[in-house]
Design a protein around this motif. Sequence first.
Motif, PDB file in Angstrom:
ATOM      1  N   GLN A   1      -3.602   1.745  -2.495  1.00  0.00           N
ATOM      2  CA  GLN A   1      -2.935   1.895  -3.783  1.00  0.00           C
ATOM      3  C   GLN A   1      -2.559   0.548  -4.373  1.00  0.00           C
ATOM      4  OE1 GLN A   1       0.375   4.545  -3.086  1.00  0.00           O
ATOM      5  NE2 GLN A   1      -0.901   6.391  -3.220  1.00  0.00           N
ATOM      6  N   GLU A   2      -2.174  -0.387  -3.495  1.00  0.00           N
ATOM      7  CA  GLU A   2      -1.801  -1.729  -3.975  1.00  0.00           C
ATOM      8  C   GLU A   2      -3.006  -2.440  -4.583  1.00  0.00           C
ATOM      9  OE1 GLU A   2       1.040  -0.133  -1.263  1.00  0.00           O
ATOM     10  OE2 GLU A   2      -1.121  -0.515  -0.936  1.00  0.00           O
ATOM     11  N   GLU A   3      -4.172  -2.311  -3.946  1.00  0.00           N
ATOM     12  CA  GLU A   3      -5.377  -2.964  -4.463  1.00  0.00           C
ATOM     13  C   GLU A   3      -5.734  -2.473  -5.858  1.00  0.00           C
ATOM     14  OE1 GLU A   3      -8.760  -4.180  -1.420  1.00  0.00           O
ATOM     15  OE2 GLU A   3      -8.030  -2.141  -1.021  1.00  0.00           O
ATOM     16  N   VAL A   4      -5.764  -1.160  -6.039  1.00  0.00           N
ATOM     17  CA  VAL A   4      -6.194  -0.641  -7.343  1.00  0.00           C
ATOM     18  C   VAL A   4      -5.155  -0.927  -8.424  1.00  0.00           C
ATOM     19  CG1 VAL A   4      -7.683   1.101  -6.298  1.00  0.00           C
ATOM     20  CG2 VAL A   4      -5.321   1.697  -6.877  1.00  0.00           C
ATOM     21  N   ALA A   5      -3.869  -1.014  -8.030  1.00  0.00           N
ATOM     22  CA  ALA A   5      -2.837  -1.372  -9.002  1.00  0.00           C
ATOM     23  C   ALA A   5      -2.982  -2.827  -9.444  1.00  0.00           C
ATOM     24  CB  ALA A   5      -1.448  -1.127  -8.417  1.00  0.00           C
ATOM     25  N   GLN A   6      -3.357  -3.695  -8.519  1.00  0.00           N
ATOM     26  CA  GLN A   6      -3.511  -5.119  -8.822  1.00  0.00           C
ATOM     27  C   GLN A   6      -4.833  -5.431  -9.512  1.00  0.00           C
ATOM     28  OE1 GLN A   6      -3.012  -7.078  -5.055  1.00  0.00           O
ATOM     29  NE2 GLN A   6      -0.881  -6.381  -4.821  1.00  0.00           N
ATOM     30  N   HIS A   7      -5.818  -4.515  -9.419  1.00  0.00           N
ATOM     31  CA  HIS A   7      -7.161  -4.795  -9.948  1.00  0.00           C
ATOM     32  C   HIS A   7      -7.644  -3.647 -10.828  1.00  0.00           C
ATOM     33  CE1 HIS A   7      -7.851  -8.370  -7.469  1.00  0.00           C
ATOM     34  NE2 HIS A   7      -7.234  -7.723  -6.499  1.00  0.00           N
TER      35      HIS A   7
END
Length: 370
Positions: A126-132
């Motif tokens: 979830q952190e990856e898709v929020a940041q990218h």
Amino acid sequence: MNRSDLERNHYMLTGRLGRRGYDWWWHSFTGHHAVTGEARAFFVEYFVINPAVSPAVVAFGQPPVGQIPSYVMLKAGSWGAGSLKKQLHAFHPVANATIATDRLELSVGTARLTETHITGEVSHSQEEVAQHPEYMSDSGRMRWDLEIDKKLALNVGYGASAFFRRLNAFTMFWHAEGMKTLYRGTVTIDGEEYRVTPETSFGYADKNWGTDFTNPWVWLASSNLTRRSTGELLADSAIDIGGGTPEVFGVPIGGKLIVGFHHEGVDYDFNFSRFWTRSKTAYRCTETETEIVWHVTAENPSHALTVDVRCAKEEMLLVNYEAPDGGKRHTKLWNGGTGTGRIRLYEKRGARTLVDDLDMRNIGCEYGAY
């Protein structure tokens, strides 16, 4: 119509398409949960865009990057209500991929694509898709390993022949080597294992390539066809419909579909590009609060076809693609794999006579316009 042509499944991004073009291979199928037996519809796609632009580094067209896109993308996921609905993307530099030009063979990372086998894995937190946001992806993890047996093809004819491919005559080309495809293997998604068996996979495999995407965009396909009068599953039947507004040498040709219907060993072809067959097609796509609804009619001098399909929006995705120029104009491209519908086939001898009346399930379906 039902003529295999493996050359059309080859990699097309040579010449000027290498700097302004895309090529993708699509697979969709149904699996069943290893414990509960629950059915779930899946898709896997191998997508290459502008390979000559930035071969060593992934380049995104979407903000915050905003370049001409260049990458290999693995797209995978599933359709269904709530948490069953998922769209996952993984990106690789084109230089990290091995892609054959004389056969269908693509390898990148642990993923592999051939005519008879697909493997791969996509994973995002979830952190990856929020940041990218440029990933255009949900969070989750999916891994697949599937054998492929393509039983029926939809060959669109001379419009995708070598001559017209060399001229890049169409903005968007299409070939369905597997309008009826049997899959066998496993899919694991977010820790849940699904088993895919040939008899219940109701699979489909095709490819598109070109310089842009059609608008509107229409697609319907199913190989799960049953006779309404008896409930009999037709083992040698499938339907495939695609089109919208094709562009030939940059000139739009509005309201055109290609309709291929293989009905128990007999091909019924309604193809605008085979003008000598005097085929006519028409369609209407509507969006309600809860559904996308398609109505398609097709006829030639001897036969007529009506196709009605609906799919619940809660089970569909708004599927994401960047165009070769970096734009994302299709922001509302509805894409599903759980549609239901009906086919009525008529013979035309004076008055129309009903030949068969079929129910469709496990329908791959798409509609979008901008």
